[in-house]
Every structure is written in C-alpha cells, then in structure tokens.
Write an enzyme that holds these catalytic residues in place. Structure first.
Site, PDB file in Angstrom:
ATOM      1  N   ARG A  35       0.823  -1.219   0.000  1.00  0.00           N
ATOM      2  CA  ARG A  35       0.000   0.000   0.000  1.00  0.00           C
ATOM      3  C   ARG A  35       0.852   1.263   0.000  1.00  0.00           C
ATOM      4  O   ARG A  35       0.468   2.264  -0.608  1.00  0.00           O
ATOM      5  CB  ARG A  35      -0.932   0.002   1.220  1.00  0.00           C
ATOM      6  CG  ARG A  35      -2.074  -0.978   1.068  1.00  0.00           C
ATOM      7  CD  ARG A  35      -2.934  -0.988   2.307  1.00  0.00           C
ATOM      8  NE  ARG A  35      -4.169  -1.730   2.085  1.00  0.00           N
ATOM      9  CZ  ARG A  35      -5.120  -1.847   2.990  1.00  0.00           C
ATOM     10  NH1 ARG A  35      -4.988  -1.280   4.169  1.00  0.00           N
ATOM     11  NH2 ARG A  35      -6.210  -2.531   2.716  1.00  0.00           N
ATOM     12  N   LYS A 197     -15.466 -16.538   6.193  1.00  0.00           N
ATOM     13  CA  LYS A 197     -16.909 -16.408   6.438  1.00  0.00           C
ATOM     14  C   LYS A 197     -17.703 -16.048   5.205  1.00  0.00           C
ATOM     15  O   LYS A 197     -17.347 -15.126   4.478  1.00  0.00           O
ATOM     16  CB  LYS A 197     -17.139 -15.328   7.494  1.00  0.00           C
ATOM     17  CG  LYS A 197     -16.684 -15.757   8.859  1.00  0.00           C
ATOM     18  CD  LYS A 197     -17.042 -14.685   9.832  1.00  0.00           C
ATOM     19  CE  LYS A 197     -16.822 -15.155  11.267  1.00  0.00           C
ATOM     20  NZ  LYS A 197     -17.080 -14.070  12.199  1.00  0.00           N
ATOM     21  N   GLY A 353      -6.786  -8.247   1.617  1.00  0.00           N
ATOM     22  CA  GLY A 353      -5.490  -8.367   2.287  1.00  0.00           C
ATOM     23  C   GLY A 353      -4.888  -9.754   2.210  1.00  0.00           C
ATOM     24  O   GLY A 353      -3.718  -9.918   1.854  1.00  0.00           O
ATOM     25  N   GLY A 376     -12.144  -4.459   2.092  1.00  0.00           N
ATOM     26  CA  GLY A 376     -13.551  -4.098   2.229  1.00  0.00           C
ATOM     27  C   GLY A 376     -14.012  -3.126   1.143  1.00  0.00           C
ATOM     28  O   GLY A 376     -15.113  -3.260   0.600  1.00  0.00           O
TER      29      GLY A 376
HETATM   30  C1  3PG Z   1      -8.556  -1.812   5.416  1.00  0.00           C
HETATM   31  O1  3PG Z   1      -7.461  -2.345   5.650  1.00  0.00           O
HETATM   32  O2  3PG Z   1      -9.584  -2.451   5.227  1.00  0.00           O
HETATM   33  C2  3PG Z   1      -8.594  -0.322   5.318  1.00  0.00           C
HETATM   34  O3  3PG Z   1      -7.349   0.247   5.613  1.00  0.00           O
HETATM   35  C3  3PG Z   1      -9.684   0.234   6.181  1.00  0.00           C
HETATM   36  O4  3PG Z   1      -9.451  -0.072   7.525  1.00  0.00           O
HETATM   37  P1  3PG Z   1     -10.684  -0.333   8.495  1.00  0.00           P
HETATM   38  O5  3PG Z   1     -11.340  -1.600   8.042  1.00  0.00           O
HETATM   39  O6  3PG Z   1     -10.106  -0.417   9.875  1.00  0.00           O
HETATM   40  O7  3PG Z   1     -11.618   0.840   8.336  1.00  0.00           O
HETATM   41 MG    MG Z   2     -11.135  -3.532   6.677  1.00  0.00          MG
END
Ligand code: 3PG
Ligand code: MG
Length: 395
Positions: A35, A197, A353, A376
């Site tokens: 990132r 999940k 991720g 997300g």
């Molecule tokens: C992530 O890794 O999903 C983003 O950096 C957002 O982080 P968060 O889910 O803690 O809002």
């Molecule tokens: Mg997240």
C-alpha cells in the site's frame, strides 16, 4: 472525479489521504508494504512538481493514542522508499504542525500521526475536518482501501476544498481496473471466493451472479455451502445462521445459469496447527472431530482447469489456511493458476489483504493484471455500492 495528471502542484501545500494501514509484526516491522509503494507515484508527482505533500493515514483500529499504533515505523520506511527525509509530526493541529505545514520548503514530505488517535476522525466531525483542511490548499485522496469509510479524512474534509480536490493515481487506477472487471465481455468469467466467512461475502456473491459464468468457492466459507447441500462438515468452520441464505444463493445461481464449483475434497486435520494429523477426505463427508483446512488435490485440479479456460478472473480470499504450511497447497496452486491464466492473456484481478499476502508470498504479483490494495472497499465496489470517499470527490 478528477485526476492529478495534468495538475501542477508547484508552490501548493497538498493534503494527501493515503492508506498506509499495512500489516506489522510483533516487532513493529512492516510485513507487506504494497500500500505504501502504490502511493509513491502520487506523492512523487506532488513533490516533483514543487509542492509540499502532507500525508494523512490511519493504522489499525486504536482506541485513543496507543503506542503500538504509532506511525513511527511507517515514517522510517517511507524515508527509505523516497530516499528523502520525511518530517514526522506527532501532533495534528499544534502550532508546530501548522508551522511545519506552512513553512516547510516546497518539495518536503510531512507525515501526520495516526489520524485514528482522534475519535473525531471516525465521527466525520466538521470542525476536525476544517482544521485538517486548513493545513493545505489542495486535497488528494489516494486511499482507495479506505474509500468505503465515511470518515473525516476521507469524506468530510473534501468539502473544504471545493474545486481543489482530486483522485490520486492509485485511486484512479483502482477504479479503472475495477470498472474493467465489472464491465468486461471477455468470457468465460470466473470469480474465486475464499476466506473464513460467507457472511462477509453474501452481497458480493449476489452481485457477481449477474456478471460471471463460474463461481469457485473455497476456504472456510465453502463449508457453509456444503452443509446447505446436506454434507457433513465435522468441526470445519461454518455459519449455521447462513445456511438458508446459502441455499437461496445456490438456487439463484441455478436460475441464472452460473456454475458453482465447491471443493469436492479437503485436507482435513484433527487440530488447527502445523503439527496436526492430516488426511484427505471428501469435502461433504468429514468425520466429526476433524476440520477441513485446505482444498484437496481433486479440487485443485478441477479449479485449475476452470481458471485456465477463463478469460477473466476475479479472486478474493484464500482457499485454505495458507499461513500454515500444511494447509497452503490449495491457495498456492490457485495463485499459480491465476498467474498462468494472465500469461495466456486473461484479465485477472486480485484483492483483499489475505489474497494479496498470498500472491506476494509466492512472488506472483507481477504476473497478475491488477492487484488491488483494497479489501472491504473493493468488495463494496463489487457489490455495486457507492463509496463515500469517491462520492465526496465528485460533489
Ligand atoms: C482496510 O485495511 O480495510 C482499510 O485500511 C480500512 O481499515 P478499516 O477496516 O479499519 O476501516
Ligand atoms: Mg477492513
């Protein structure tokens, strides 16, 4: 959404929202800097033009100022990546911060401390956003991975920049590639979904049913589907309260002519550990005290064959517990299959991720058409939702 390519930042102070929310190990070392690296082109553009880059990011989900969530390791790493001194400021709105922001030589890079140390960030507080905005003349959002969050630094702050707000190069590139995968007519089109999940993927699957030809399901979430079809899953991870919705999804796929491919065999273990006893079993007939932790060899062959015939591939979520060597074969094989499909000309996109960690673990990220920095955010975009940070740039 306007891009920065044709903007000249000379003499401007530019607030850049980046997503440097990278994984750290127990020694506070960065495990994967994708990132950070992906935002370097935007940062370099600003400073090479002769502007000051004021970087703002979150790291993790701290409650207040937690030393374990300081950006110190990020500041050190960024200095190395840019081969340039990064001014790291532990305050946000102190007199000193304002002075640094205003008086730093143009071409400087200033990194503000973890924005989530301040509870107003997640509240989207107007006053907090205003103070943040006062540090700069221009706002760039390059934090695609946080674009689904309606927070101060991603949304509220944008309104104080009216005409002076832009999408960074990373953000633009993510949207371009995601639009490509959502609107492609290169078929067959295969989505591979894994991870623990099903509950986090229901809306994604529902949208993908309208788009793809094949859905391959692996990882822990496959056992909820297998159970919905009447299989025995033993102690494998599954969500009892999602069985009905899994049945609906299976029926919907049949109606729309989408092929669902579940694992037919699994590597099962008597405990969740690298020194567990393991064996291969039919995925729908797992003995009571055992759990499926990876897809089996028959599933690997089947999935690899489907992927190799595909012209478009979207992958989110590992197929097994790939962090443990014993259960990494499925994810590794799928990573290789997706890379091979790319080499043969398919358009491939990986996000989330864990899948990105997997593709990096096997050194294959260069062989994928697009590796998304979003987890997300990427899923919500694929669900067809509007991302608040992108809306804020368009207002
Ligand atoms: C992530 O890794 O999903 C983003 O950096 C957002 O982080 P968060 O889910 O803690 O809002
Ligand atoms: Mg997240």
């Amino acid at each position: 959404m306007r891009g920065i390519e044709n903007v000249n930042f000379k003499g401007k102070r530019v607030l850049i929202r980046v997503d440097f929310n990278v994984p750290l190990n127990q020694n506070q070392e960065i495990v994967d800097d994708t990132r950070i690296k992906e935002s370097l082109p935007t940062i370099r553009k600003v400073i090479d033009d002769g502007g000051t880059a004021i970087l703002v990011t979150h790291l993790g989900r701290p409650r207040g100022h937690e030393a374990s969530h300081t950006l110190t390791p990020i500041a050190i790493h960024l200095t190395k990546l840019l081969s340039k001194n990064v001014i790291f400021d532990r305050e946000l709105f102190s007199k000193r911060t304002k002075e640094i922001a205003k008086e730093s030589e143009f071409g400087s890079v200033l990194l503000l401390e973890n924005i989530r140390f301040y509870e107003d960030e997640e509240k989207g507080d107007e006053n907090f956003a205003k103070q943040l905005a006062e540090l700069a003349d221009i706002y760039i959002n390059d934090a695609f991975a946080t674009a689904h969050r309606n927070h101060c630094s991603t949304v509220t702050v944008a309104k104080y920049f009216e005409k002076n707000k832009y999408a960074g190069l990373l953000l633009e590139n993510e949207i371009k590639n995601l639009n490509k995968i959502l609107n492609t007519d290169k078929r067959p089109y295969t989505a591979i979904l894994g991870g623990a999940k099903v509950s986090t993927k229901i809306d994604v699957i529902k949208n993908l049913i309208n788009i793809v030809d094949n859905i391959i399901i692996g990882g822990g979430m496959s056992f909820t589907f297998i159970k919905a079809l009447g299989g025995k899953v033993g102690k494998s991870l599954h969500e009892t309260d999602k069985i009905d919705v899994s049945k609906e999804i299976i029926a919907e796929m049949a109606r729309k002519g989408v092929n669902i491919h579940l694992c037919t065999d699994a590597i099962i273990a008597d405990k969740f550990s690298n020194d567990a006893n393991i064996m291969t079993a039919d995925a729908d007939n797992i003995p009571d005290k055992w759990m499926g932790l990876d897809i089996g060899p028959r599933s690997i062959r089947n999935f690899a064959e489907i992927i190799s015939r595909s012209e478009t591939v979207l992958w989110n979520g590992p197929l097994g517990v790939f962090e443990l060597d014993k259960f990494s074969q499925g994810t590794k094989a799928i990573a290789i299959s997706v890379a091979s499909a790319t080499i043969k000309g398919a358009f491939t996109l990986i996000g989330g991720g864990e899948s990105v960690a997997a593709i990096n673990k096997y050194n294959l990220s260069d062989q994928i058409s697009h590796v998304s920095t979003g987890g997300g955010a990427m899923l919500e975009y694929i669900e067809g939702k509007k991302l608040p940070a992108i809306e804020a740039l368009n207002e």
